[in-house]
Design an enzyme around this catalytic site. Structure first.
Site, PDB file in Angstrom:
ATOM      1  N   LYS A 157       2.188  11.204   7.009  1.00 49.96           N
ATOM      2  CA  LYS A 157       1.416  10.926   8.268  1.00 49.96           C
ATOM      3  C   LYS A 157       1.924  11.870   9.639  1.00 49.96           C
ATOM      4  CE  LYS A 157      -1.287   7.282   6.751  1.00 49.96           C
ATOM      5  NZ  LYS A 157      -0.947   6.062   5.954  1.00 49.96           N
ATOM      6  N   ASP A 197       9.265   3.091   2.299  1.00 48.62           N
ATOM      7  CA  ASP A 197       8.142   3.884   2.629  1.00 48.62           C
ATOM      8  C   ASP A 197       7.727   3.677   4.141  1.00 48.62           C
ATOM      9  OD1 ASP A 197       5.452   4.616   3.061  1.00 48.62           O
ATOM     10  OD2 ASP A 197       4.524   3.875   1.126  1.00 48.62           O
ATOM     11  N   PHE A 229       0.787  -1.131  -0.055  1.00 47.69           N
ATOM     12  CA  PHE A 229       0.133   0.138  -0.056  1.00 47.69           C
ATOM     13  C   PHE A 229       1.025   1.149  -0.148  1.00 47.69           C
ATOM     14  CE2 PHE A 229      -2.375   3.414   1.875  1.00 47.69           C
ATOM     15  CZ  PHE A 229      -3.470   3.621   0.801  1.00 47.69           C
TER      16      PHE A 229
END
Ligand SMILES: *Cc1c(COP(=O)(O)O)cnc(C)c1O
Length: 398
Positions: free
Chosen positions: A258, A229, A144
């Site tokens: 985030k 990531d 993802f």
């Protein structure tokens, strides 16, 4: 006279007017403080999702809100057409902390992933000598990395792709956790390998020990960039600043987002070696809001809080203790409990939406991922007593 509650009114409006691209738990939140959130009916919940790890610092951290407030009264946006005095401060802080040589700030995680892809491709043409339009990036099954058209092009999740094609070419998929599969997939046209150190959305999937070290070695032997990531796993979530530090590797580029914005303001970035981000020339890439002074001021405060309040150490210690306690949970529907630090997934043999709704009624908010995994990612400021309470409620449930 209607017995309709305020919540149900607001939910009705959301459902009528908004696109249905999410399936949220039906609680309408209006206020947050630390690990707690409050709904419009005044009910209090412990936030055990933390906006998918964007709220590592908890809600409304006073130092982060102070930075937001002060900067919002001075200068909020310049665009990169001009310089601003907070950008260099942010660069210095994140480089000192991460060991990166260069930074490229964006706003959302997906944009930072796109930025890393563009940098890796250009590096492939300029530095590795790959023929134009031939560069390949290797990615993992069940990855993802976001929701843009190019990123979903290399998703292996049917729903993320169906009816959204045609797709961006140039991506090759290998199984996650299998370093040999990566080595076998590398060709002279491979410019990069893009990987999550723990697959969050896939259900907190932890690869075998040594995997990251092995892939780092394979990448460096084959002149392939290692792009990690860390949007979800980074900034303390797994008990290290970055999850790749569990194996002492040195990625060529690290993607953050985030929690970098302290749960307050969107900011993401690619942190990389000069050789990688150095390929960009003026006009190659950009973002109107990327690197804005408000986001930079907030990110500086968020990084200060992370270090000075020892949130990374908290995550390691409390997470380790919590994981140990959770291992005592036995129930016929629990298949496996996985995680590192305060990033934990409880995989069940049955769909867990019902468990999440039961926890909600008990005052704990978390959300299933992939229907059978309960993801527990509380703010890193959480107290041991609060985790004990989560354990007790989980024990009642299981
Ligand atoms: C959330 C996430 C993204 C996408 O970030 P957005 O800010 O939602 O675009 C990318 N990669 C990982 C690992 C994530 O968890």
């Amino acid at each position: 006279m209607s017995a309709e509650t305020l919540s149900s009114q607001l939910i009705g409006l959301e459902e009528e007017l908004g696109a249905h691209n999410y399936h949220p738990l039906d609680t309408v939140l209006e206020r947050g403080e630390g690990v707690w959130v409050f709904d419009v009916e005044g009910k209090r919940y412990l936030d055990c999702l933390s906006a998918y790890s964007a709220l590592n610092h908890g809600h409304l951290h006073p130092r982060i809100i102070k930075a937001l407030r002060e900067q919002s009264e001075k200068l909020t946006l310049t665009s990169r057409a001009f310089r601003n005095d907070k950008l260099s401060a942010f660069y210095q802080k994140i480089c000192a902390l991460s060991g990166a040589e260069m930074v490229l700030p964006m706003n959302t995680g997906a944009e930072a992933v796109e930025t890393a892809i563009k940098a890796a491709r250009k590096w492939g043409y300029l530095k590795k000598g790959i023929s134009e339009n031939k560069a390949e990036i290797i990615v993992c099954e069940n990855n993802f990395h976001g929701r843009t058209t190019s990123i979903i092009s290399f998703s292996t999740e049917e729903q993320y792709r169906k009816h959204f094609g045609p797709f961006t070419p140039g991506f090759v998929t290998v199984p996650y956790g299998n370093a040999q599969a990566l080595e076998d997939a590398i060709t002279p046209d491979t410019c990069a390998f893009l990987v999550e150190p723990i697959q969050g959305e896939a259900g907190v999937v932890v690869p075998p020990a040594g995997y990251l070290a092995d892939v780092a070695d394979i990448c460096s032997r084959n002149n392939v960039l290692l792009l990690v990531d860390e949007i979800q796993t980074g900034l303390g979530r797994t008990g290290k600043l970055f999850a790749y530090e569990h194996e002492e590797v040195r990625p060529d580029a690290v993607i953050v987002g985030k929690a970098l914005g302290g749960g307050v303001f969107p900011i993401s970035a690619v942190l990389a070696k000069k050789e990688v981000l150095g390929v960009f020339q003026p006009g190659d890439h950009g973002s109107t809001f990327g690197g804005n002074p408000l986001a930079c001021a907030v990110a500086c405060a968020a990084l200060d809080v992370l270090v000075e309040e020892k949130l990374i150490e908290r995550s390691a210690e409390l997470g380790g203790w919590f994981f140990e306690q959770l291992s005592g949970l036995t129930h016929e529907s629990i298949r496996e409990i996985r995680g590192k630090g305060l990033m934990i997934g409880i995989e069940c043999t049955v769909p867990v939406r019902g468990f999440c709704e039961s926890l909600q009624s008990r005052g704990i908010l978390c959300k299933e991922t992939h229907s059978t995994v309960i993801r527990l990612t509380p703010p890193l400021i959480i107290e041991k007593e609060q985790l004990s309470w989560v354990l007790k409620e989980l024990g009642d449930l299981f």
